[in-house]
Design a protein around this motif. Sequence first.
Motif, PDB file in Angstrom:
ATOM      1  N   ASP A 138       7.516   5.421   6.045  1.00  0.00           N
ATOM      2  CA  ASP A 138       8.295   4.394   4.821  1.00  0.00           C
ATOM      3  C   ASP A 138       9.879   3.820   4.013  1.00  0.00           C
ATOM      4  OD1 ASP A 138       5.490   4.177   4.403  1.00  0.00           O
ATOM      5  OD2 ASP A 138       5.142   6.192   2.890  1.00  0.00           O
ATOM      6  N   GLU A 139      10.355   5.474   4.719  1.00  0.00           N
ATOM      7  CA  GLU A 139      11.590   5.172   4.436  1.00  0.00           C
ATOM      8  C   GLU A 139      12.731   3.837   5.868  1.00  0.00           C
ATOM      9  OE1 GLU A 139      10.134   7.921   4.066  1.00  0.00           O
ATOM     10  OE2 GLU A 139      10.098   8.749   1.848  1.00  0.00           O
ATOM     11  N   GLN A 145      10.863   2.253   7.489  1.00  0.00           N
ATOM     12  CA  GLN A 145      10.638   0.465   7.182  1.00  0.00           C
ATOM     13  C   GLN A 145      11.063  -0.018   5.853  1.00  0.00           C
ATOM     14  OE1 GLN A 145       8.144  -0.456   8.466  1.00  0.00           O
ATOM     15  NE2 GLN A 145       8.058  -2.797   7.145  1.00  0.00           N
ATOM     16  N   ARG A 146      11.588   0.616   4.544  1.00  0.00           N
ATOM     17  CA  ARG A 146      12.204   0.120   3.707  1.00  0.00           C
ATOM     18  C   ARG A 146      13.481  -0.067   4.506  1.00  0.00           C
ATOM     19  NH1 ARG A 146       8.944   3.117   0.614  1.00  0.00           N
ATOM     20  NH2 ARG A 146      10.656   4.820   0.228  1.00  0.00           N
ATOM     21  N   GLU A 196      13.771  -3.517   6.583  1.00  0.00           N
ATOM     22  CA  GLU A 196      13.911  -4.202   5.643  1.00  0.00           C
ATOM     23  C   GLU A 196      14.865  -4.967   5.448  1.00  0.00           C
ATOM     24  OE1 GLU A 196      10.595  -3.295   3.565  1.00  0.00           O
ATOM     25  OE2 GLU A 196       9.107  -3.748   4.715  1.00  0.00           O
ATOM     26  N   ARG A 197      15.870  -3.260   4.232  1.00  0.00           N
ATOM     27  CA  ARG A 197      17.262  -4.251   4.040  1.00  0.00           C
ATOM     28  C   ARG A 197      17.741  -4.406   5.164  1.00  0.00           C
ATOM     29  NH1 ARG A 197      19.900  -5.384   0.390  1.00  0.00           N
ATOM     30  NH2 ARG A 197      21.189  -4.224  -0.921  1.00  0.00           N
TER      31      ARG A 197
END
Length: 111
Positions: A77-78, A80-81, A84-85
């Motif tokens: 999850d981290e 992925q974020r 995305e950034r």
Amino acid sequence: MMVGQSSPFGGRTRTETLVTLCLLHESHARELARLLDRPLSGIQKAVRSLEEDGLVAGRMIGRTRLLSLAPGYFARDELQRYLERLAEAEVEIRRRVGRFRRRARKSGKRL
């Protein structure tokens, strides 16, 4: 990637491959090579090393090896974020992914 900017995943091809996989959710090596305008062999090498690091996972769908961010990665999850950034700065990759068409055109539809 902007000139002079470091590649957080060890190399520009590795980083761009991860960012593109994040945007597409899943893809195969030839599709990634076409989108990133890179040689297939370079993408395959990057994918192999990303798999060895546990960041990317592949599965067979017929004769095609479909790639995605590894679902079992402990910080998925981290990751992925973060990707995305990173994608926010990758204007060209986002433009290419946005124009990318995965399904066939309706028969008889004009180009």
